[in-house]
Design an enzyme around this catalytic site. Structure first.
Site, PDB file in Angstrom:
ATOM      1  N   LYS A   1      -3.110  -2.611   3.549  1.00 50.32           N
ATOM      2  CA  LYS A   1      -2.199  -3.553   2.918  1.00 50.32           C
ATOM      3  C   LYS A   1      -1.084  -2.759   2.240  1.00 50.32           C
ATOM      4  O   LYS A   1      -1.260  -2.208   1.154  1.00 50.32           O
ATOM      5  CB  LYS A   1      -2.905  -4.419   1.870  1.00 50.32           C
ATOM      6  CG  LYS A   1      -2.013  -5.602   1.403  1.00 50.32           C
ATOM      7  CD  LYS A   1      -2.416  -6.137   0.063  1.00 50.32           C
ATOM      8  CE  LYS A   1      -1.851  -5.345  -1.090  1.00 50.32           C
ATOM      9  NZ  LYS A   1      -0.351  -5.402  -1.181  1.00 50.32           N
TER      10      LYS A   1
ATOM     11  N   GLY B   1      -1.649   3.380  -6.589  1.00 54.89           N
ATOM     12  CA  GLY B   1      -0.875   2.430  -7.386  1.00 54.89           C
ATOM     13  C   GLY B   1      -0.981   2.764  -8.856  1.00 54.89           C
ATOM     14  O   GLY B   1      -1.093   3.933  -9.238  1.00 54.89           O
TER      15      GLY B   1
ATOM     16  N   GLU C   1      -5.864   6.755  -6.564  1.00 55.53           N
ATOM     17  CA  GLU C   1      -4.789   7.721  -6.820  1.00 55.53           C
ATOM     18  C   GLU C   1      -3.734   6.980  -7.610  1.00 55.53           C
ATOM     19  O   GLU C   1      -2.990   6.165  -7.077  1.00 55.53           O
ATOM     20  CB  GLU C   1      -4.243   8.265  -5.493  1.00 55.53           C
ATOM     21  CG  GLU C   1      -3.472   9.567  -5.649  1.00 55.53           C
ATOM     22  CD  GLU C   1      -2.055   9.370  -6.113  1.00 55.53           C
ATOM     23  OE1 GLU C   1      -1.802   9.547  -7.339  1.00 55.53           O
ATOM     24  OE2 GLU C   1      -1.197   9.050  -5.292  1.00 55.53           O
TER      25      GLU C   1
ATOM     26  N   CYS D   1       4.517   9.777  -8.569  1.00 55.19           N
ATOM     27  CA  CYS D   1       3.395   9.768  -9.510  1.00 55.19           C
ATOM     28  C   CYS D   1       3.117  11.133 -10.133  1.00 55.19           C
ATOM     29  O   CYS D   1       2.662  11.211 -11.274  1.00 55.19           O
ATOM     30  CB  CYS D   1       2.138   9.239  -8.817  1.00 55.19           C
ATOM     31  SG  CYS D   1       1.652  10.196  -7.362  1.00 55.19           S
TER      32      CYS D   1
ATOM     33  N   GLU E   1       4.407   6.263 -18.218  1.00 57.15           N
ATOM     34  CA  GLU E   1       5.102   6.653 -16.990  1.00 57.15           C
ATOM     35  C   GLU E   1       6.423   5.901 -16.883  1.00 57.15           C
ATOM     36  O   GLU E   1       6.455   4.670 -16.944  1.00 57.15           O
ATOM     37  CB  GLU E   1       4.203   6.336 -15.787  1.00 57.15           C
ATOM     38  CG  GLU E   1       4.606   7.027 -14.515  1.00 57.15           C
ATOM     39  CD  GLU E   1       3.566   6.853 -13.417  1.00 57.15           C
ATOM     40  OE1 GLU E   1       3.483   7.738 -12.553  1.00 57.15           O
ATOM     41  OE2 GLU E   1       2.842   5.844 -13.419  1.00 57.15           O
TER      42      GLU E   1
END
Length: 484
Positions: A179, A231, A253, A288, A389
């Site tokens: 997905k 994500g 992750e 990330c 973040e």
């Protein structure tokens, strides 16, 4: 602005295509212009059920393929990705505004991951245990695929995520249902077409772009035996809660707030170039594990800040398909609003000093999804901007006086994905690598995520590994057989 034609994206269940899905539709906006360029069908529970049904029908056949045959199919998929690097770069620009050089680099990396894991197909083995047991027992372990893996990837760099997840899952003998994020459907759709061309059997791979409902249906499906997710931590907590209901394992992750420790005993010019390239110059900071907190020894702090400003001023911002552009747009207007809110709070709270940028881009880019490349100094390590973040073209510069202070600040967030050390002192590098709370440490260089080395985080950055033997072991379970 780019006027290249936008391709369509479909639901691809095995070798069948669907232009409609039970999850409705998504209007994809060109990330540069904000103009609608495609209507994307979205999967729901109905399409997840169908994809699982197709996978169940073929999973034993795929598992029984000889290692050499499976190796050749995955290797062919890798070659097809490599042959289409330019097209994937174009699609990346249309998907999320990734400048062409970065898009080509990520496509090449994805091909590398396929090459690497194709080579593992005929090297998977178990272990024989001691036969000197007085009870006369002979035991061995054998690796087995799970069966069906649910893969959920985020919008930044979807092709590299496919390489990191799909290639080892297939090499281990699993079927996969992917997905992708509806925000970036084009590159995954093209990849799905290459899967067919590579000769992967019908039903082994399905691609279901969709939203939250599709993701939840995939995670909850009782025949999907493991989840691999890239994500953010908010979605990851929900996924873990759903997995817990079935005792279903998962690889996560997630995000990062990576620190880069810069000491005066190294090539400062090169370190500054890397600092800008790997924060502002990679996908406009939307990565990330980028070293977004540059921690500089106090003796060189002012010199480093001036060098960073000069380098950043040389970066061209604009259309990701235009010649020489290093910084493209953010993924959408919501990202712009979120980041500008963070920058406004820096100003109002005095948690840092914005020495470059800090505004939305003007001129031809005014009103579009662009933020000026931004450098912030005098950052409060406990502030929002240093703990959360950002996911945008923003570099923080923090000052430290000694190694202990550097480690304390670097380890002060809940994240632990990557850390960076810039020093020519080998003893210092090895000592700090042990002390930094991080799944990976990179010394005197940019981020090095190789197919042959494990990659993954600690804490809020998730758990599980991608890359190396550890990466394929995530898609295998070991059965012990004992014979009296």
């Amino acid at each position: 602005m780019t006027d290249a034609p936008a391709p369509s994206a479909l639901l691809r269940i095995g070798n069948d295509d669907y232009s409609e899905g039970s999850g409705g539709t998504y209007t994809h906006l060109n990330p540069v212009t904000g103009i609608a360029q495609a209507t994307i069908p979205l999967a729901g529970a109905k399409e997840v059920d169908l994809a699982v049904e197709r996978a169940l029908a073929v999973k034993e056949e795929w598992r029984r393929w000889t290692p050499e045959r499976r190796r050749d199919a995955i290797a062919k998929l890798g070659r097809l990705v490599r042959e289409n690097v330019a097209e994937f770069a174009r699609l990346g620009a249309l998907d999320g505004g990734t400048p062409l050089p970065s898009g080509m680099h990520m496509a090449t990396l994805s091909a590398d991951w396929h090459d690497y894991y194709a080579g593992w197909c005929d090297k998977l083995d178990g272990q024989m245990y001691s036969t000197f047991d007085t009870r006369g027992t002979f035991s061995y372990s054998a690796p087995e695929p799970y069966g069906i893996i649910g893969i959920i990837i985020t919008w930044n760099g979807p092709l590299i995520s496919l390489g990191m997840k799909v290639a080892p899952a297939l090499a281990a003998g699993n079927c996969v249902i992917v997905k992708p994020a509806e925000l970036t459907p084009f590159a995954p759709d093209f990849y799905a077409r290459l899967v067919r061309e590579a000769g992967i059997p019908d039903g082994v791979f399905s691609l279901l772009p969709g939203g939250i409902d599709a993701g939840e249906a995939l995670v909850r499906h009782e025949d999907v035996e493991k989840i691999s997710f890239t994500g953010g931590p908010i979605a990851a907590r929900k996924i873990l809660a759903m997995c817990a209901e079935q005792m279903k394992p998962a690889v996560l992750e997630l995000g990062g707030k990576s620190a880069s420790l810069l000491f005066p005993d190294t090539d400062i010019d090169a370190a500054c170039e890397r600092a800008i390239q790997w924060t502002i110059g990679v996908m406009a900071g939307q990565g990330c594990s980028l070293p977004t907190r540059l921690m500089v020894h106090e003796s060189i702090h002012d010199e480093v800040v001036q060098k960073l400003i000069a380098i950043t001023n040389g970066y061209k911002v604009g259309d990701p398909m235009a010649e020489g552009v290093r910084v493209g747009p953010l993924i959408n207007s919501a990202a712009v609003t979120r980041i500008m809110g963070m920058l406004d709070r820096v100003r109002s709270e005095g948690s840092g000093k914005i020495v470059l940028g800090g505004q939305r881009c003007g001129g031809p880019l005014e009103g579009l999804n662009y933020i000026e490349p931004t450098i912030i100094t005098d950052v409060d390590p406990a502030s929002e901007i240093a703990q959360v973040e950002i996911f945008g073209p923003v570099l923080l510069v923090l000052k430290f006086s000694d190694e202990d202070e550097a480690v304390r600040i670097a380890n002060s967030t809940k994240y632990g994905l990557a850390a960076y050390i810039q020093t020519d002192n080998l003893k210092r590098a090895l000592t700090l690598a042990e002390r930094l709370k991080s799944g990976g440490v990179y010394v005197n260089g940019a981020q090095q995520i190789h197919p042959f080395t494990p990659f993954g985080g600690l804490g809020v950055s998730g758990f599980g590994k991608e890359g190396g033997r550890a990466g394929i072991d995530e898609f295998l379970r070991y059965k012990t057989v004992s014979i009296a």
